[in-house]
Every structure is written in C-alpha cells, then in structure tokens.
Scaffold this motif. Structure first.
Motif, PDB file in Angstrom:
ATOM      1  N   LYS A 256      43.377  48.316  41.535  1.00  0.00           N
ATOM      2  CA  LYS A 256      44.163  47.099  41.320  1.00  0.00           C
ATOM      3  C   LYS A 256      44.018  46.562  39.891  1.00  0.00           C
ATOM      4  CE  LYS A 256      44.161  45.512  46.112  1.00  0.00           C
ATOM      5  NZ  LYS A 256      43.898  44.369  47.026  1.00  0.00           N
ATOM      6  N   TYR A 257      43.481  47.394  39.040  1.00  0.00           N
ATOM      7  CA  TYR A 257      43.323  47.022  37.631  1.00  0.00           C
ATOM      8  C   TYR A 257      44.241  47.880  36.789  1.00  0.00           C
ATOM      9  CZ  TYR A 257      41.143  46.381  33.038  1.00  0.00           C
ATOM     10  OH  TYR A 257      40.920  46.118  31.702  1.00  0.00           O
ATOM     11  N   CYS A 277      51.735  42.320  39.399  1.00  0.00           N
ATOM     12  CA  CYS A 277      50.315  41.975  39.543  1.00  0.00           C
ATOM     13  C   CYS A 277      50.135  40.543  40.013  1.00  0.00           C
ATOM     14  CB  CYS A 277      49.587  42.184  38.220  1.00  0.00           C
ATOM     15  SG  CYS A 277      49.390  43.921  37.744  1.00  0.00           S
ATOM     16  N   ASN A 280      50.946  40.621  43.725  1.00  0.00           N
ATOM     17  CA  ASN A 280      50.088  41.469  44.559  1.00  0.00           C
ATOM     18  C   ASN A 280      48.601  41.187  44.374  1.00  0.00           C
ATOM     19  OD1 ASN A 280      52.440  42.779  45.421  1.00  0.00           O
ATOM     20  ND2 ASN A 280      52.321  44.277  43.748  1.00  0.00           N
ATOM     21  N   GLU A 282      46.569  41.326  41.563  1.00  0.00           N
ATOM     22  CA  GLU A 282      45.919  42.380  40.801  1.00  0.00           C
ATOM     23  C   GLU A 282      45.653  41.888  39.380  1.00  0.00           C
ATOM     24  OE1 GLU A 282      47.948  46.082  43.281  1.00  0.00           O
ATOM     25  OE2 GLU A 282      48.577  45.694  41.220  1.00  0.00           O
ATOM     26  N   TRP A 283      44.924  42.694  38.615  1.00  0.00           N
ATOM     27  CA  TRP A 283      44.607  42.327  37.240  1.00  0.00           C
ATOM     28  C   TRP A 283      45.413  43.185  36.273  1.00  0.00           C
ATOM     29  CZ3 TRP A 283      38.612  41.494  36.462  1.00  0.00           C
ATOM     30  CH2 TRP A 283      38.184  40.459  37.322  1.00  0.00           C
TER      31      TRP A 283
END
Length: 314
Positions: A256-257, A277, A280, A282-283
C-alpha cells in the motif's frame, strides 16, 4: 465577568501572536522557511493541553499567573522544537536569538563618537576602546554595575579563551544573560559566537540548539494529518527514503506504499495515484519535486479538494 476572565489570558495570546510573526519573518532569511497558520494553531492547542508544571516559577504567584507563565514557556519550547528541525544549521542560532528578542527590545542605542579611550581601564585592549565607550555611554547604569575599573575582578575574564566561564560571579548575579552578552560583544567579540549559543540555550531552556534526530514514526503519530502533505528535504548523507519505506511497510503494508519519481510525463500518473491512495487509505511518495515546481500549484489545488480517509499520507 467573562470579559475579565478572557483578559486575564491576554499576555499568553500576545506572546503567541509574537511567536507566530517571528516564524513568519523567517521567509526573509530563506524562501523555504514557510510555516502555515494551521500548523501553528495546532502547536498552540498542544501547548494549552500540557499538564507540565515548571518549578522555576515563584511560589507566591497566583494560580492563574503561574499557569500563564507555564503555558507561555511550553508554547515557546514547542515552537522552537517544531521550527529548528526545518532550519539549516547556519540559521539556528539566528532563530534562537530572534525568539528571545522580545525580552530585551526597546533599548535605544545612539551613535557615540570615540573618546579615544579616556577613562577606560588599562586592561581593555586598545582596539576595543570604541566598543567599550559605546557600552559605557549607551548603558551607564550597566557600566556602573560592571565595575570595569577593578582590574583584578576582570583579569581572568579578559585573558580567558572561555570568557563565558570566567565572568565575575559577583557581577553575574547582578546582570541579565543578555547584558553579559553585551559585555562580551564589547570586550571580546571573537568569543561572541560561543556566548550567543550559551545565552540562547539558557533563555530557551534547551541543552543545545541542534535538533534531535528526526524520528519519522514519532512524527507520524504526533504531528501529521491526512489532509497535509509531508515535505522531506534530503541531502548528501541524509536520505530518509529507506526509513520511510520501512515505516510504511510496518504501518500499512508494503503493497500500500507507492512511489513516483517525478519528471517528464509523470504528472498525470501522480495525480491519478493521489486520488486512488486518498480513497483506498494508502501512502504516496512523490520524489524529485524540484523538477516539477511549475506543476505544484495544480497538486496543491487537488490536495485541497480531496477528502482523504484518516490513515492516508502524502
């Protein structure tokens, strides 16, 4: 009654206002030194929530006065801690002294013609006669307290390479830290840098002016928000890219990065990833922003329209 209660905390509000304009003025030193009002207000709110009690305040102060002093000191410490890690090393002393300037402004210094060292003690170097004469004429009461005519009192101070440790103890009790700094500036300016650092540390209640090493995990937990991007400036020997990647893996998972190396043709990809991101949780890390400075206003506009979830970070 309500007005009276609010007025009681006016000194804290005034001090907070002065500190904000101090950090706002940093753009005059370097255009990169920009701090938002929203970020400052969060620091102010954090200071208000503190339960830390400072023992140095007088016991006979009223409870309200004591609290105002403690809150002002706490706010000053938080502001300095927040700002100093963003400054280049060469500017930290300047900022520390600027933070304390409100404590000794209002002194008018006039131009004084040299008197050729007349009436000055023999232990003062000839090249410092003009500076000491200026000190004598602009601050006559201070000069009288210093008792420069007593050569035995100032002998160790005048010949020491660490004059800040040789300031006569009997005089030290009668003058302020800043007045000691004025003396060193007049008598031995070659030692002024060391004394200014010592003065700033004592005035701010700090052990040193240099910030502690930045801990990204602590920053994530205590200072960051999903609606505000985090700007990391790297230099030779100070690249936190791997630390950031490891933190992302521990916090949200490596899958998720996302990272985008900005350059030609990457703007649309970055913008689409930003939206995904934010939705969702995320980063997203955008690298090499210095290559796309003309695009940054579009990025800012997009950030302002986003409604990211709590754990999103840019």
């Amino acid at each position: 009654m309500r007005y009276t209660e609010r007025k009681t905390y006016l000194p804290l509000a005034e001090s907070g206002s002065r500190m904000y304009f101090v950090i706002s003025d940093l753009t005059k030193i370097n255009n990169m030194y920009r701090f938002s009002l929203a970020a400052y207000l969060r620091i102010f709110q954090k200071a208000l929530k503190t339960n830390k009690v400072q023992k140095k305040y007088l016991k006979d102060d009223s409870e309200t006065d004591h609290r105002i002093r403690a809150l002002t000191q706490r706010l000053q410490n938080l502001v300095y801690e927040y700002v100093r890690r963003s400054l280049f090393k060469a500017d930290r002393l300047m900022f520390a002294l600027h933070m304390d300037w409100e404590g000794f402004t209002g002194i008018l210094v006039t131009d004084v013609k040299s008197e050729g060292g007349r009436g000055l003690p023999s232990w003062v170097d000839q090249e410092r006669h003009t500076a000491v004469t200026n000190l004598k004429n602009n601050f006559p009461k201070l000069y009288q307290v210093l008792n420069f005519d007593d050569g035995s009192l100032w002998s160790n101070f005048s010949h020491s390479n660490k004059c800040e440790k040789e300031f006569p103890s009997v005089i030290e009790k009668q003058v302020t830290l800043f007045q000691q700094l004025l003396v060193v500036q007049a008598v031995g300016p070659d030692k002024l840098q060391t004394v200014m650092v010592l003065f700033a540390c004592k005035a701010l209640g700090m052990k040193e002016l240099s910030p502690s090493s930045v801990n990204l995990k602590r920053l994530l937990e205590t200072e960051t928000l999903p609606s505000e991007p985090i700007l990391i400036i790297i230099s030779h020997g100070a690249d936190s890219s791997q630390e950031l990647q490891d933190l992302a893996a521990q916090t949200i998972g490596g899958d998720k990065y996302h990272q985008v190396a900005m350059g030609q043709g990457q703007s649309d990809i970055a913008m689409q990833l930003l939206r995904e991101c934010a939705q969702n949780v995320e980063w997203l890390c955008l690298k090499n922003l210095h290559l796309v400075t003309a695009w940054l206003p579009q990025l800012e506009k997009e950030i302002n329209t986003l409604k990211p979830l709590e754990d999103f970070r840019l």
